[in-house]
Design a protein around this motif. Structure first.
Motif, PDB file in Angstrom:
ATOM      1  N   ASN A 121       0.723  -1.247  -0.042  1.00 54.53           N
ATOM      2  CA  ASN A 121      -0.167   0.078  -0.046  1.00 54.53           C
ATOM      3  C   ASN A 121       0.797   1.250   0.106  1.00 54.53           C
ATOM      4  O   ASN A 121       0.676   2.196  -0.660  1.00 54.53           O
ATOM      5  CB  ASN A 121      -0.898  -0.088   1.071  1.00 54.53           C
ATOM      6  CG  ASN A 121      -2.051  -1.026   1.143  1.00 54.53           C
ATOM      7  OD1 ASN A 121      -2.319  -1.564   0.108  1.00 54.53           O
ATOM      8  ND2 ASN A 121      -2.592  -1.373   2.348  1.00 54.53           N
ATOM      9  N   GLU A 124       2.178   1.851  -3.270  1.00 52.89           N
ATOM     10  CA  GLU A 124       1.367   2.286  -4.310  1.00 52.89           C
ATOM     11  C   GLU A 124       0.988   3.622  -4.091  1.00 52.89           C
ATOM     12  O   GLU A 124       0.867   4.392  -4.893  1.00 52.89           O
ATOM     13  CB  GLU A 124       0.005   1.275  -4.223  1.00 52.89           C
ATOM     14  CG  GLU A 124      -0.091  -0.014  -4.696  1.00 52.89           C
ATOM     15  CD  GLU A 124      -1.122  -0.899  -4.545  1.00 52.89           C
ATOM     16  OE1 GLU A 124      -2.145  -0.478  -3.884  1.00 52.89           O
ATOM     17  OE2 GLU A 124      -1.230  -1.957  -5.076  1.00 52.89           O
ATOM     18  N   ALA A 125       1.011   4.027  -2.932  1.00 47.94           N
ATOM     19  CA  ALA A 125       0.448   5.254  -2.473  1.00 47.94           C
ATOM     20  C   ALA A 125       1.856   6.228  -2.815  1.00 47.94           C
ATOM     21  O   ALA A 125       1.364   7.392  -3.587  1.00 47.94           O
ATOM     22  CB  ALA A 125       0.503   5.458  -1.016  1.00 47.94           C
ATOM     23  N   ARG A 126       2.872   5.890  -2.906  1.00 47.02           N
ATOM     24  CA  ARG A 126       4.067   6.744  -3.674  1.00 47.02           C
ATOM     25  C   ARG A 126       3.979   6.974  -5.069  1.00 47.02           C
ATOM     26  O   ARG A 126       4.179   7.801  -5.635  1.00 47.02           O
ATOM     27  CB  ARG A 126       5.552   5.756  -3.363  1.00 47.02           C
ATOM     28  CG  ARG A 126       5.708   6.266  -1.699  1.00 47.02           C
ATOM     29  CD  ARG A 126       7.186   5.470  -1.720  1.00 47.02           C
ATOM     30  NE  ARG A 126       7.675   5.686  -0.454  1.00 47.02           N
ATOM     31  CZ  ARG A 126       9.012   4.960   0.212  1.00 47.02           C
ATOM     32  NH1 ARG A 126       9.629   4.397  -0.645  1.00 47.02           N
ATOM     33  NH2 ARG A 126       9.278   5.379   1.492  1.00 47.02           N
ATOM     34  N   ARG A 127       3.356   6.036  -5.641  1.00 51.25           N
ATOM     35  CA  ARG A 127       3.413   5.591  -7.373  1.00 51.25           C
ATOM     36  C   ARG A 127       2.077   6.578  -7.687  1.00 51.25           C
ATOM     37  O   ARG A 127       2.342   7.510  -8.566  1.00 51.25           O
ATOM     38  CB  ARG A 127       3.041   4.337  -7.728  1.00 51.25           C
ATOM     39  CG  ARG A 127       4.320   3.506  -7.607  1.00 51.25           C
ATOM     40  CD  ARG A 127       5.324   3.771  -8.640  1.00 51.25           C
ATOM     41  NE  ARG A 127       4.951   3.027  -9.816  1.00 51.25           N
ATOM     42  CZ  ARG A 127       5.087   3.910 -11.153  1.00 51.25           C
ATOM     43  NH1 ARG A 127       5.048   5.308 -11.225  1.00 51.25           N
ATOM     44  NH2 ARG A 127       4.634   3.226 -12.156  1.00 51.25           N
ATOM     45  N   ILE A 128       1.193   6.712  -6.774  1.00 54.70           N
ATOM     46  CA  ILE A 128       0.021   7.415  -7.077  1.00 54.70           C
ATOM     47  C   ILE A 128       0.394   9.027  -6.829  1.00 54.70           C
ATOM     48  O   ILE A 128      -0.125   9.713  -7.780  1.00 54.70           O
ATOM     49  CB  ILE A 128      -1.165   6.935  -6.137  1.00 54.70           C
ATOM     50  CG1 ILE A 128      -1.784   5.795  -6.581  1.00 54.70           C
ATOM     51  CG2 ILE A 128      -2.210   8.225  -6.174  1.00 54.70           C
ATOM     52  CD1 ILE A 128      -2.927   5.306  -5.614  1.00 54.70           C
ATOM     53  N   GLN A 129       1.045   9.179  -5.748  1.00 52.90           N
ATOM     54  CA  GLN A 129       1.631  10.681  -5.642  1.00 52.90           C
ATOM     55  C   GLN A 129       2.424  11.210  -6.585  1.00 52.90           C
ATOM     56  O   GLN A 129       2.345  12.461  -7.081  1.00 52.90           O
ATOM     57  CB  GLN A 129       2.158  10.679  -4.363  1.00 52.90           C
ATOM     58  CG  GLN A 129       2.882  12.003  -3.631  1.00 52.90           C
ATOM     59  CD  GLN A 129       1.755  12.909  -3.669  1.00 52.90           C
ATOM     60  OE1 GLN A 129       0.573  12.489  -3.249  1.00 52.90           O
ATOM     61  NE2 GLN A 129       2.052  14.171  -3.677  1.00 52.90           N
ATOM     62  N   LEU A 131       2.446  10.200  -9.979  1.00 57.31           N
ATOM     63  CA  LEU A 131       1.734  10.464 -10.859  1.00 57.31           C
ATOM     64  C   LEU A 131       0.957  11.677 -10.937  1.00 57.31           C
ATOM     65  O   LEU A 131       0.578  12.428 -11.765  1.00 57.31           O
ATOM     66  CB  LEU A 131       0.637   9.219 -11.270  1.00 57.31           C
ATOM     67  CG  LEU A 131       1.583   7.984 -11.795  1.00 57.31           C
ATOM     68  CD1 LEU A 131       0.386   6.728 -11.866  1.00 57.31           C
ATOM     69  CD2 LEU A 131       2.087   8.234 -13.058  1.00 57.31           C
ATOM     70  N   ALA A 132       0.330  11.913  -9.604  1.00 57.22           N
ATOM     71  CA  ALA A 132      -0.333  13.226  -9.200  1.00 57.22           C
ATOM     72  C   ALA A 132       0.526  14.412  -9.453  1.00 57.22           C
ATOM     73  O   ALA A 132       0.015  15.323  -9.902  1.00 57.22           O
ATOM     74  CB  ALA A 132      -1.233  13.056  -7.755  1.00 57.22           C
ATOM     75  N   PHE A 154       1.004  -0.058 -12.067  1.00 53.07           N
ATOM     76  CA  PHE A 154       0.810   1.387 -12.427  1.00 53.07           C
ATOM     77  C   PHE A 154       1.545   1.561 -13.738  1.00 53.07           C
ATOM     78  O   PHE A 154       1.250   2.722 -14.298  1.00 53.07           O
ATOM     79  CB  PHE A 154       1.037   2.321 -11.468  1.00 53.07           C
ATOM     80  CG  PHE A 154       0.280   2.366 -10.296  1.00 53.07           C
ATOM     81  CD1 PHE A 154      -0.722   3.098 -10.133  1.00 53.07           C
ATOM     82  CD2 PHE A 154       0.612   1.516  -9.270  1.00 53.07           C
ATOM     83  CE1 PHE A 154      -1.646   2.871  -9.100  1.00 53.07           C
ATOM     84  CE2 PHE A 154      -0.356   1.355  -8.263  1.00 53.07           C
ATOM     85  CZ  PHE A 154      -1.244   2.235  -7.953  1.00 53.07           C
ATOM     86  N   LEU A 157      -1.121   2.354 -16.726  1.00 49.72           N
ATOM     87  CA  LEU A 157      -1.569   3.770 -16.509  1.00 49.72           C
ATOM     88  C   LEU A 157      -0.480   4.933 -16.704  1.00 49.72           C
ATOM     89  O   LEU A 157      -0.909   5.689 -17.362  1.00 49.72           O
ATOM     90  CB  LEU A 157      -2.283   3.909 -15.146  1.00 49.72           C
ATOM     91  CG  LEU A 157      -2.607   5.010 -14.552  1.00 49.72           C
ATOM     92  CD1 LEU A 157      -3.770   5.774 -15.102  1.00 49.72           C
ATOM     93  CD2 LEU A 157      -3.119   5.416 -13.123  1.00 49.72           C
ATOM     94  N   GLU A 158       0.854   4.634 -16.206  1.00 47.93           N
ATOM     95  CA  GLU A 158       1.605   5.558 -16.608  1.00 47.93           C
ATOM     96  C   GLU A 158       1.869   5.919 -18.034  1.00 47.93           C
ATOM     97  O   GLU A 158       2.262   6.686 -18.360  1.00 47.93           O
ATOM     98  CB  GLU A 158       3.184   5.064 -15.841  1.00 47.93           C
ATOM     99  CG  GLU A 158       4.494   6.107 -16.053  1.00 47.93           C
ATOM    100  CD  GLU A 158       5.324   5.510 -15.240  1.00 47.93           C
ATOM    101  OE1 GLU A 158       5.735   6.119 -14.233  1.00 47.93           O
ATOM    102  OE2 GLU A 158       6.097   4.443 -15.556  1.00 47.93           O
TER     103      GLU A 158
END
Length: 398
Positions: A121, A124-129, A131-132, A154, A157-158
């Motif tokens: 998790n 994943e949070a780091r990857r989402i951050q 990308l954001a 991801f 998605l990337e």
């Protein structure tokens, strides 16, 4: 890496760690029970030998048989049960240790499971951050190329975000370029229109003072120029907007060149220029007859304007890759510095004819290129300007 594969790797990792922890727990428990067994036998043997010292040989013999894997035969003689003993009587001291080992193994498994989930998790949070933050940079126009990460859930998605951003940047650049081209075209159009309007105004003022046939002819000439400019601009605007539909049909090259020359017959006669179109047999190209003829008219007219009194020559040949058409004159040829700009809109070379508006060659180029063709301008070795046109057979123009 696909999501299914990522889940499989995570599950394999948890299983591997769990098996390693289980193996370690079994080894510890086995060692612990070996110690208990040794202490129990040692205590029993000590009590027997204290009471019966002469039984030492019998005890040693029994221990050797037990160690030599003959314990199964000994265990068949049940001595303790008739005396009222049960197995639980000898394991009560180890009950707490068993519970402790069980709780430790369970706790280790739970810890490993939740540690793996929390770690996943967090990643994943780091990857989402990341990308954001990248999208935030895109919004303010400061985005850079996405850095390469290891493949994970991801990655797709990337890739899609990068493709979308790249497309948006290209669309933005194209829009900016179109805007600049539009502004440049407007400036050129204004300049082109200003010249005939000024000439008409001067002629009208002259006619107000005194009637002049020359002034009337000048007005008619400039009005004709404005009409040609209007027609050319309408065609170019349709080409830019993609609303000009070009038909795709088999047409004969000799027919196209002959029809183009027929439309210029009066101009050729007035300038004393002749045109030579050899008949080299049937050679077909896939194009729109009317618009291809329009392109050839503009090229022939350009050669005529720089070759008054001479001859405009045409030649064509065909091979499996393309059909080539050459149109050249016997004049002085193009100025070297004009050649790179000849097909630009509103460009007029140093020896451009009087009254030209600089759209004809540009229009010819766009018509030819939209029909899987190419065009280039060059000077003939013996002198004269030459246009080389190629219509390719299938595929894209080269």
């Amino acid at each position: 890496m696909s999501g299914r594969k990522s889940v499989f790797v995570t599950a394999a990792f948890v299983l591997s760690v769990s098996l390693a922890a289980s193996f370690l727990a079994v080894m510890l428990v086995s060692r612990y029970y070996s110690g208990l067994q040794f202490d129990l036998l040692n205590g029993i043997c000590s009590e027997i030998l204290e009471e019966e010292p002469e039984a030492e040989d019998a005890v040693l013999t029994a221990l050797k048989e037990y160690i030599s894997a003959n314990a199964h035969g000994l265990a068949q003689r049940d001595i303790l049960s008739p005396l009222g003993y049960r197995r639980s009587d000898f394991s009560q001291s180890a009950y707490r240790q068993n519970v402790l080992f069980s709780l430790s193994g369970f706790s280790a498994g739970v810890f490993l499971f939740f540690f793996t989930i929390l770690y996943r998790n967090k990643m994943e949070a780091r990857r989402i951050q990341a990308l954001a933050e990248y999208l935030e940079q895109v919004n303010i126009g400061k985005a850079v190329i996405l850095s390469a990460h290891r493949e994970d859930d991801f990655s797709k998605l990337e890739d899609e975000i990068y493709k979308t951003v790249t497309f948006l940047y290209q669309a933005r650049d194209a829009a900016v370029q179109a805007k600049n081209n539009f502004a440049e075209n407007l400036s050129n159009i204004a300049h082109q229109i200003k010249t005939p309007i000024t000439a008409i105004s001067l002629s009208v003022q002259t006619m107000k003072r005194e009637y002049s046939q020359k002034s009337l002819e000048q007005i008619q000439k400039q009005l004709l120029r404005l009409t040609h400019l209007e027609e050319a601009l309408l065609v170019l605007s349709r080409l830019d907007a993609g609303t000009l539909v070009l038909q795709r049909e088999e047409i004969d090259v000799f027919t196209v060149l002959s029809l183009a020359a027929d439309n210029l017959q009066e101009l050729f006669a007035a300038s004393g220029t002749s045109i030579d179109i050899p008949e080299r047999g049937e050679m077909a190209i896939t194009a729109d007859l009317d618009w291809t003829m329009e392109a050839m008219i503009n090229l022939m007219k350009n050669c005529m304007e720089h070759n008054r009194g001479g001859t405009v020559h045409c030649f064509y040949e065909q091979n499996p890759l393309y059909t080539q058409i050459l149109i050249w004159d016997e004049g002085k040829g193009f100025f070297k510095e004009d050649i790179p700009h000849l097909f630009e809109r509103f460009y007029r070379g140093k020896n451009a004819g009087e009254g030209g508006i600089g759209i004809g060659l540009s229009l010819s180029k766009e018509i030819i290129e939209r029909q899987n063709g190419t065009i280039r301008a060059q000077n003939m070795p013996e002198g004269g300007a030459c246009f080389e046109i190629r219509f390719y057979t299938g595929g894209s123009s080269q």
